[in-house]
Design an enzyme around this catalytic site. Sequence first.
Site, mmCIF file in Angstrom:
data_model
loop_
_atom_site.group_PDB
_atom_site.id
_atom_site.type_symbol
_atom_site.label_atom_id
_atom_site.label_comp_id
_atom_site.label_asym_id
_atom_site.label_seq_id
_atom_site.Cartn_x
_atom_site.Cartn_y
_atom_site.Cartn_z
ATOM 1 N N CYS A 165 0.807 -1.225 0.000
ATOM 2 C CA CYS A 165 0.000 0.000 0.000
ATOM 3 C C CYS A 165 0.836 1.269 0.000
ATOM 4 O O CYS A 165 0.289 2.371 -0.053
ATOM 5 C CB CYS A 165 -0.938 -0.008 1.193
ATOM 6 S SG CYS A 165 -1.996 -1.473 1.224
ATOM 7 N N HIS A 305 -2.585 8.096 6.128
ATOM 8 C CA HIS A 305 -2.830 6.772 5.549
ATOM 9 C C HIS A 305 -4.232 6.330 5.952
ATOM 10 O O HIS A 305 -4.987 5.828 5.124
ATOM 11 C CB HIS A 305 -1.773 5.791 6.027
ATOM 12 C CG HIS A 305 -1.821 4.463 5.351
ATOM 13 N ND1 HIS A 305 -1.747 4.327 3.982
ATOM 14 C CD2 HIS A 305 -1.935 3.200 5.844
ATOM 15 C CE1 HIS A 305 -1.819 3.039 3.661
ATOM 16 N NE2 HIS A 305 -1.930 2.340 4.778
ATOM 17 N N GLU A 316 -0.888 5.397 13.594
ATOM 18 C CA GLU A 316 -0.554 6.592 12.827
ATOM 19 C C GLU A 316 -0.764 7.854 13.655
ATOM 20 O O GLU A 316 0.002 8.816 13.541
ATOM 21 C CB GLU A 316 -1.368 6.660 11.544
ATOM 22 C CG GLU A 316 -0.890 7.747 10.601
ATOM 23 C CD GLU A 316 -1.579 7.753 9.256
ATOM 24 O OE1 GLU A 316 -1.119 8.481 8.361
ATOM 25 O OE2 GLU A 316 -2.591 7.027 9.090
ATOM 26 N N LYS A 338 -9.484 8.218 2.516
ATOM 27 C CA LYS A 338 -9.940 6.829 2.346
ATOM 28 C C LYS A 338 -11.349 6.646 2.898
ATOM 29 O O LYS A 338 -12.019 5.665 2.581
ATOM 30 C CB LYS A 338 -8.981 5.847 3.013
ATOM 31 C CG LYS A 338 -7.639 5.693 2.296
ATOM 32 C CD LYS A 338 -6.774 4.635 2.975
ATOM 33 C CE LYS A 338 -5.449 4.441 2.267
ATOM 34 N NZ LYS A 338 -4.512 5.576 2.455
ATOM 35 N N HIS A 343 -9.800 2.078 0.410
ATOM 36 C CA HIS A 343 -8.349 1.858 0.345
ATOM 37 C C HIS A 343 -7.989 1.310 -1.032
ATOM 38 O O HIS A 343 -8.301 0.166 -1.355
ATOM 39 C CB HIS A 343 -7.916 0.891 1.444
ATOM 40 C CG HIS A 343 -6.433 0.852 1.656
ATOM 41 N ND1 HIS A 343 -5.537 1.429 0.780
ATOM 42 C CD2 HIS A 343 -5.677 0.296 2.654
ATOM 43 C CE1 HIS A 343 -4.305 1.230 1.221
ATOM 44 N NE2 HIS A 343 -4.375 0.560 2.358
ATOM 45 N N PHE A 402 1.911 -3.363 4.087
ATOM 46 C CA PHE A 402 2.259 -4.670 4.634
ATOM 47 C C PHE A 402 3.753 -4.936 4.398
ATOM 48 O O PHE A 402 4.288 -4.654 3.323
ATOM 49 C CB PHE A 402 1.453 -5.777 3.943
ATOM 50 C CG PHE A 402 0.036 -5.931 4.439
ATOM 51 C CD1 PHE A 402 -0.486 -5.131 5.428
ATOM 52 C CD2 PHE A 402 -0.780 -6.913 3.899
ATOM 53 C CE1 PHE A 402 -1.794 -5.295 5.880
ATOM 54 C CE2 PHE A 402 -2.080 -7.096 4.337
ATOM 55 C CZ PHE A 402 -2.590 -6.279 5.323
#
Length: 414
Positions: A165, A305, A316, A338, A343, A402
């Site tokens: 991502c 994010h 975050e 998002k 996402h 990830f």
Amino acid sequence: MNGRKVVVTGLGIVSPVASELEQFWEGIKNGKSGIAHVQGMDDIDQYAVQIAGEIRDLDVERYIDAKDARKMDPFSVFGLAAAVMAIEDSGLDPSNMDCERAGIIASSGIGGMQIMQEQCLRAYKGGPRRVSPQLIPQMITNILSGYISIKYGFKGPNFCVTSACASGTHSIGEAMRIIQYGDADVMVAGGSEASVAMLGVAGFSALRATSRRNDDPEAASRPFDKDRDGFVMSEGAGIIVLESEEHALARGARIYCEAAGYGRTGDAYHITAPAEEAEQAARGMKLAIQDAGLRPEDIDYINAHGTSTPLNDKGETLAIKKALGDELAYKVAVSSTKSMTGHMLGAAGGVEAAIMALAIRDNVAPPTINYTTPDPDCDLDYVPNIKREMEINVALSNSLGFGGHNATLCFKRY
């Protein structure tokens, strides 16, 4: 870095909210959700997760010959369309420029999942002779960069960065570096993804990473809200055009903003979970600020994010506090778009970089929609539910992938 100044001159978006730049931006400013019940999978009712952000309004033939598009995986279709939009928006004329000084870093987190899935099923049912010769070239993540390069004749640096991502953000940051180092004058960069398909929906559902609010799709993505239960998968692409300042000025280009800073770090912690102390995500933000020659107090807005997962949003929030310091962190506007786009995985960083450029252009911080119940672990100013008109001279955009991949871009007013 003490290299050349890099500016943003073109933006291209394919998204569930809209696939035309200004229409997309109007939707984002006004809190429009692109999430709905999945229409592209006939058997979606068999899945625990039945919602996603799908592309529904893209006029493919406006950007790609229909015969060519039929051979391509959707991630390449979305990415090439967004690249055409961005290059048109920039006003670049490939016939009147040094194409050996123009390059591409267009990426995907997963690549051609749909063609791989389709061809696997064909092979199982009909044997190896049923497999298309297009399988390998259409599934590899770097093929999008190849398509863009071939279409425009750009012969400079040409590759992709695959970091889940964070792919789109890494791609833009590395493209920025290439221009700073003097290896190119123009770079087309960003990401694309098309994983709303059997393997993508089933795989993320098995991880229990995605929201199961099937009865209320538009409210399912709720970053930083106490009742968040996972992210919502989406597809699309975000591609931007970067140029050296001198190249852009020489041709009289319209400049959105300066691409001023870039930071990237690794958690070295877990393959899917963010590090609990958020040290490296914070360090990535610090590096981007330092790279831009700025200080934490210069930051006006952060496009987070903000995935709507319990661990990401908590981590975050902590990272922002560590990067800016508690006092400043509470003063900065932070939002997760998002909440509207879902996402978009490897495309997210490209789309969110474009949003950051538009936020600076128009002095508007887009909202975090679906923010109704505050979470004690997420206590910053998330621009809840309604856009905010405010002066934005410097903005950050975060992407976390990830594998522990962290990337942050810093854009500032030109």
